[in-house]
Design a protein around this motif. Structure first.
Motif, short mmCIF file in Angstrom:
data_model
loop_
_atom_site.label_atom_id
_atom_site.label_comp_id
_atom_site.label_asym_id
_atom_site.label_seq_id
_atom_site.Cartn_x
_atom_site.Cartn_y
_atom_site.Cartn_z
N THR A 37 -4.87 1.77 0.37
CA THR A 37 -6.70 1.45 0.13
C THR A 37 -7.34 0.71 1.50
O THR A 37 -6.56 0.57 2.36
CB THR A 37 -6.80 0.48 -0.93
N ARG A 38 -8.25 0.95 1.54
CA ARG A 38 -9.08 0.33 2.77
C ARG A 38 -8.73 -0.94 2.71
O ARG A 38 -8.52 -1.63 3.86
CB ARG A 38 -10.44 0.80 2.71
N GLU A 39 -8.63 -1.70 1.73
CA GLU A 39 -8.44 -3.16 1.63
C GLU A 39 -6.99 -3.52 2.20
O GLU A 39 -6.83 -4.19 3.15
CB GLU A 39 -8.51 -3.68 0.24
N ALA A 40 -5.98 -2.54 2.04
CA ALA A 40 -4.60 -2.83 2.25
C ALA A 40 -4.80 -2.53 3.92
O ALA A 40 -4.12 -3.10 4.75
CB ALA A 40 -3.66 -1.78 1.73
N VAL B 207 -14.01 -7.36 7.66
CA VAL B 207 -13.35 -6.10 8.26
C VAL B 207 -14.07 -5.09 7.64
O VAL B 207 -14.70 -3.94 8.22
CB VAL B 207 -11.91 -6.09 8.23
N LEU B 208 -13.88 -5.12 6.05
CA LEU B 208 -14.75 -3.80 5.36
C LEU B 208 -16.25 -3.78 5.63
O LEU B 208 -16.65 -2.85 5.47
CB LEU B 208 -14.24 -4.00 4.12
N ALA C 244 4.50 -0.16 4.48
CA ALA C 244 4.13 -1.09 5.43
C ALA C 244 3.03 -1.56 5.15
O ALA C 244 2.74 -2.73 5.54
CB ALA C 244 3.96 0.04 6.78
N ALA C 245 2.00 -0.96 4.47
CA ALA C 245 0.92 -1.87 4.15
C ALA C 245 0.91 -2.77 3.27
O ALA C 245 0.63 -3.89 3.61
CB ALA C 245 -0.07 -0.95 3.21
#
Length: 379
Positions: A155-158, A187-188, A300-301
């Motif tokens: 996800t973008r959050e990750a 960041v988002l 990795a995330a």
């Protein structure tokens, strides 16, 4: 090439990083070179090998009054400096030269004395990728990123955890360009650049430089109390086309270079105390962890989000803040090596206790090349 035969005996960055409006790129090469020589207790006349890009090695040699018998102007983008360290070690071992100076200077932000980097329409990239809109690295990297996120449910959050964690390291570094703590929401919510990357997921654009001095193990004994040994190294090249990689976002060149580096060092992943990974955009440390084999593909995330790479984590990564928060002049590899050297000397702002080994890995020209160094402070 015999491992542990070459030693980094001098290292320095330019006195300033960030915005340097009173110094050209050539000036940054020269200043960092003289500071690295001072660090090694040497003079320009002690150097008989030189390596540089952005300015030609011959120009740096002339500027410093050096007449080298070995030069290297390897240019595969930001990881060129990893390859230059490897090439310098081989040259020293082969007797082609005794002591090598590797320099970098880049006015990425101020563009003072900067060489133009034109995208020639008659080049292969100009003929086969530019017509489809792949004009610069952020666009070239985006399709592989979207594929990676879809394939592994990232996800973008990750993804946002990468700049958040690296800012934690930057906050501990007095020379880091961006030190204010970040949250995932910040960041988002930052300005969108290319979906899904916001401004805070993209590297800085700065000015600065750095230099290294390498010599043989025998000569190093008389030069420094803080030797940094090249334990192993590797390099690989896949393709100049981001669209033509064997597997999107899976870094064949990085895998090749890492395999060579581990094999030549005679070490495994558990032997690495510290990791520096090239990070022009937030996804690259994730891809680096996976390509180098520290985690499995797609893991990795979660490794970042679980805190394993942050201060106090089990695998410190990008302890200067990386290209996202420390500095990024355009070709970042030199600064990653500088942090590995500082850590192994016990001179880093965010010092890792008891460190013995550091792996420093770079990529160049998006997916074209990979370079890996395994460095240590003991043999």
């Amino acid at each position: 090439m015999m491992p542990r035969s070459a030693v980094i005996v001098g290292a320095s960055e330019t006195s300033q990083l960030g915005k340097i409006e009173d110094m050209s790129e050539l000036g940054m090469h020269a200043q960092s070179a003289l500071l690295a020589l001072q660090d090694a207790g040497l003079k320009p006349s002690d150097i008989d090998g030189i390596a540089a890009i952005s300015e030609y090695a011959a120009e740096i040699a002339f500027c410093l009054g050096i007449t080298p018998r070995w030069i290297d102007s390897t240019n595969v983008g930001g990881c060129s400096f990893m390859l230059m360290v490897r090439h310098a070690a081989a040259a020293i071992e082969a007797g082609l030269c005794n002591t090598v100076l590797i320099t970098h200077g880049e006015s990425g932000r101020s563009q003072i004395g900067a060489r133009p980097w034109p995208a020639y329409t008659h080049s292969l990239h100009g003929q086969f990728e530019m017509p489809y809109g792949a004009l610069d690295p952020i666009i070239q990297c985006n399709l592989p990123l979207l594929h990676y996120m879809e394939k592994y449910a990232v996800t973008r959050e990750a993804l946002a955890y990468v700049p958040v964690v690296q800012r934690e390291w930057a906050a501990l570094n007095s020379r880091a360009h961006a030190r204010t703590p970040l949250t995932v929401d910040q960041v988002l919510d930052a300005r969108m650049i290319v979906w899904p990357l916001t401004r805070l997921m993209c590297c800085l654009v700065t000015d600065g430089g750095g230099a290294l001095v390498l010599t043989s193990r025998e000569r190093a004994r008389d030069l420094t109390d803080f030797p940094v040994y090249l334990l192993g190294s590797g390099e690989g090249v896949e393709t100049i086309f981001a669209s033509q990689t064997e597997k999107l976002a899976e870094g064949k060149a990085s895998r090749i270079s890492a395999e060579q580096a581990f094999r030549s060092a005679g070490l495994g992943h558990k032997d690495i105390d510290h990791l520096m990974l090239y990070d022009p955009f937030a996804q690259f440390p994730l891809w680096g962890l996976e390509a180098l084999g520290f985690v499995k593909a797609g893991e990795a995330a979660a490794f970042y989000a679980d805190g394993h790479t942050r201060p106090g984590g089990k695998l410190p990564v990008n302890t200067n803040g990386g290209g996202l928060s420390y500095t990024h002049t355009g070709m970042y590899g030199m600064f990653a090596i500088q942090e590995s050297v500082r850590q192994l000397r016990g001179q880093a702002d965010a010092q890792i206790p008891g460190i013995r080994t550091s792996l420093c890995h770079g990529v160049g020209n998006v997916f074209e090349a990979g370079g890996t160094l395994v460095l240590g402070n003991a043999v």
